[in-house]
Write an enzyme that holds these catalytic residues in place. Structure first.
Site, PDB file in Angstrom:
ATOM      1  N   HIS A 157       9.755 -23.467 -10.945  1.00  0.00           N
ATOM      2  CA  HIS A 157       8.780 -24.572 -11.020  1.00  0.00           C
ATOM      3  C   HIS A 157       9.056 -25.629  -9.956  1.00  0.00           C
ATOM      4  CE1 HIS A 157       7.798 -22.959 -15.082  1.00  0.00           C
ATOM      5  NE2 HIS A 157       9.108 -22.756 -15.127  1.00  0.00           N
ATOM      6  N   SER A 278       4.895 -36.282  17.431  1.00  0.00           N
ATOM      7  CA  SER A 278       3.648 -36.958  17.086  1.00  0.00           C
ATOM      8  C   SER A 278       3.237 -37.845  18.247  1.00  0.00           C
ATOM      9  CB  SER A 278       3.872 -37.802  15.834  1.00  0.00           C
ATOM     10  OG  SER A 278       2.930 -38.861  15.784  1.00  0.00           O
ATOM     11  N   LYS A 284       8.874 -38.549  14.798  1.00  0.00           N
ATOM     12  CA  LYS A 284       8.472 -37.336  14.075  1.00  0.00           C
ATOM     13  C   LYS A 284       8.954 -36.044  14.717  1.00  0.00           C
ATOM     14  CE  LYS A 284       6.234 -36.888  10.857  1.00  0.00           C
ATOM     15  NZ  LYS A 284       4.803 -37.044  10.582  1.00  0.00           N
ATOM     16  N   GLU A 291       3.712 -24.392   9.658  1.00  0.00           N
ATOM     17  CA  GLU A 291       2.418 -24.678   9.020  1.00  0.00           C
ATOM     18  C   GLU A 291       1.363 -23.659   9.446  1.00  0.00           C
ATOM     19  OE1 GLU A 291       1.730 -29.232   8.991  1.00  0.00           O
ATOM     20  OE2 GLU A 291       3.301 -28.839  10.437  1.00  0.00           O
TER      21      GLU A 291
END
Ligand code: ARG
Length: 462
Positions: A157, A278, A284, A291
């Site tokens: 979970h 970024s 970043k 992704e």
């Protein structure tokens, strides 16, 4: 102008929009190697059974080799008036060698020709994807071997559940990838029958030798039914479904990488080579590759469902609908190839933060099950009762804001008088890990052994 390959009974050429919707050369030129291979085998067979002279066959062979060079070097001019790769190559052959070229299509139709080319293409693609899966499995198993004893929190979970080792976690993906490879292998074995010689739909009256062409092209045998052979595309669907499942596995691993490299987790650091910055936030480091691998399943499954829908309800035998089989297969292959390569790069380059993983492996009372198991083993308390006792101890530690191992013996005895000091030995992450020696469990000795076994097997496969 009517099509030179089939325009005999036509007075005029097609409407511009007809030509445009009909032409597949824009995408099926990717079949050129397979088309030439198929034609070489077909010509060799025709010569063998006496339908071509040896001289004609040699002219065809030389002509096809020259055309292959033209295409490979980029000098071949593809014509959309010639619709597809098959007619482009055949027309060019006749341009180059004349009469003999016009004999090549004896006992053949584009219907069995394209079915053959496409099977060859998918077979080659499977071989390429399998090699990439092997490479990724090797990278995962190599890193799993190095981190066979490195603790990390195991989750259910996405809540901390029990400690596992990082190596064990990585090897879980090796198992998934092994099944993906198996599915592709099974699909390959089933697709490996040769449609050539089925002609348009009914077979041919010429005395062809289908076993010969099948063998020339590395197929196990000729297909058994000419109607099925020219209209079946389930080999492509099986391939796409296997790629969809593979993409699902890669998407899960990609998602974990995204989670692991976020600051609140901090389990791994991706290399600069596999992160992006970024344009506004200078600090970043974004896991874009992960992704994108996570997202590619969208295209791949879309390609699978797309072709499945094209094939649904198609009456026998060939229909032009099946020309729509190629783009989804090319697209899914490209997406899977990129995903596997990017995933391999990320896995090879990532740096785990072993301190951080160890710290979190013990958080959230992750050894509570070990405590319950101790009560069962040492005090012979029934497991359900032990579960309850442990739950009370966890509640007590949570109220105190400490770990289970920080409770005093007296506090524990207040809940279960039989507890003695030896209980503390099972409350550490290391003890918990070392105890998980059941087959397939996470004990470091198991993991090190499983990783070694995989590396040996993968070396054998290579
Ligand atoms: N370009 C066609 C395809 O990909 C080749 C077969 C054409 N056959 C036909 N009868 N029009 O399916």
């Amino acid at each position: 102008l009517a099509n030179p390959q089939w325009g005999g009974r036509f007075a005029t050429g097609p409407a511009a929009i007809m030509a445009e919707i009909n032409a597949s050369i824009g995408f099926d030129q990717r079949l050129w190697r397979q088309d030439i291979r198929g034609s070489l085998a077909h010509a060799a067979m025709l010569a063998r059974v006496g339908l071509l002279t040896a001289g004609e066959e040699k002219q065809i062979r030389d002509g096809l080799h020259d055309i292959a060079e033209e295409i490979a070097s980029g000098t071949f001019e593809f014509s959309s008036a010639l619709e597809d790769i098959h007619m482009n190559i055949e027309a060019r052959l006749s341009d180059r060698i004349g009469e003999a070229g016009k004999r090549l299509h004896t006992a053949r139709s584009r219907n069995d020709q394209v079915a053959t080319d496409f099977r060859l293409w998918v077979r080659d693609a499977i071989d390429g994807i399998e090699a990439q899966i092997n490479a990724l499995m090797t990278s995962l198993a190599t890193r799993a071997h190095a981190y066979a004893a490195t603790p990390m929190p195991g989750f259910t979970h996405l809540q901390v559940a029990q400690p596992v080792t990082f190596g064990h976690h990585l090897l879980a993906y090796v198992e998934m990838l092994a099944r993906d490879r198996g599915r592709l292998n099974d699909a390959r074995a089933r697709l490996n029958e040769c449609p050539l010689g089925s002609a348009a739909l009914a077979g041919t009256s010429f005395p062809i030798d289908r076993k010969f062409t099948a063998q020339e092209l590395g197929f196990t045998r000729p297909t058994a039914n000419s109607l099925d052979a020219v209209s079946d595309r389930d080999f492509a669907l099986e391939y796409l479904s296997a790629l969809s499942i593979l993409a699902m596995h890669l998407s899960r691993l990609a998602e974990e990488i995204v989670i692991w490299c976020s600051a609140p987790f901090g389990f791994i650091r991706l290399s600069d080579a596999f992160t992006t910055g970024s344009s506004i936030m200078p600090q970043k480091r974004n896991p874009d590759a992960a992704e994108l691998v996570r997202a590619k399943i969208g295209r791949i499954t879309g390609d699978f469902i797309g072709l499945l829908t094209v094939m649904k309800g198609l009456p026998l035998a060939y229909a032009k609908d099946t020309q729509e089989d190629k783009e989804p297969v090319f697209d899914a292959t490209e997406a899977a190839t990129l995903s596997l390569a990017a995933m391999d790069g990320m896995i090879r380059d990532m740096t785990p933060d072993q301190g951080r993983m160890r710290e979190l492996a013990g958080a959230g009372f992750s050894t509570a099950t070990d405590l319950a198991d101790w009560l069962v083993r040492v005090l012979r308390v029934p497991f359900r009762t032990a579960h309850h006792v442990t739950g009370r101890l966890v509640g007590m530690a949570e109220a105190k804001g400490c770990d289970l191992s920080d409770l005093t013996l007296d506090e524990m005895r207040g809940v279960e008088p039989g507890i003695d000091a030896s209980i503390f030995s099972v409350l550490t992450v290391e003890a918990s890990l070392a105890s998980r020696t059941s087959e397939g469990g996470t004990a470091p000795i198991n993991v090190e052994c499983a990783a070694r076994l995989w590396l040996e097997r993968l070396e054998g496969d290579a």
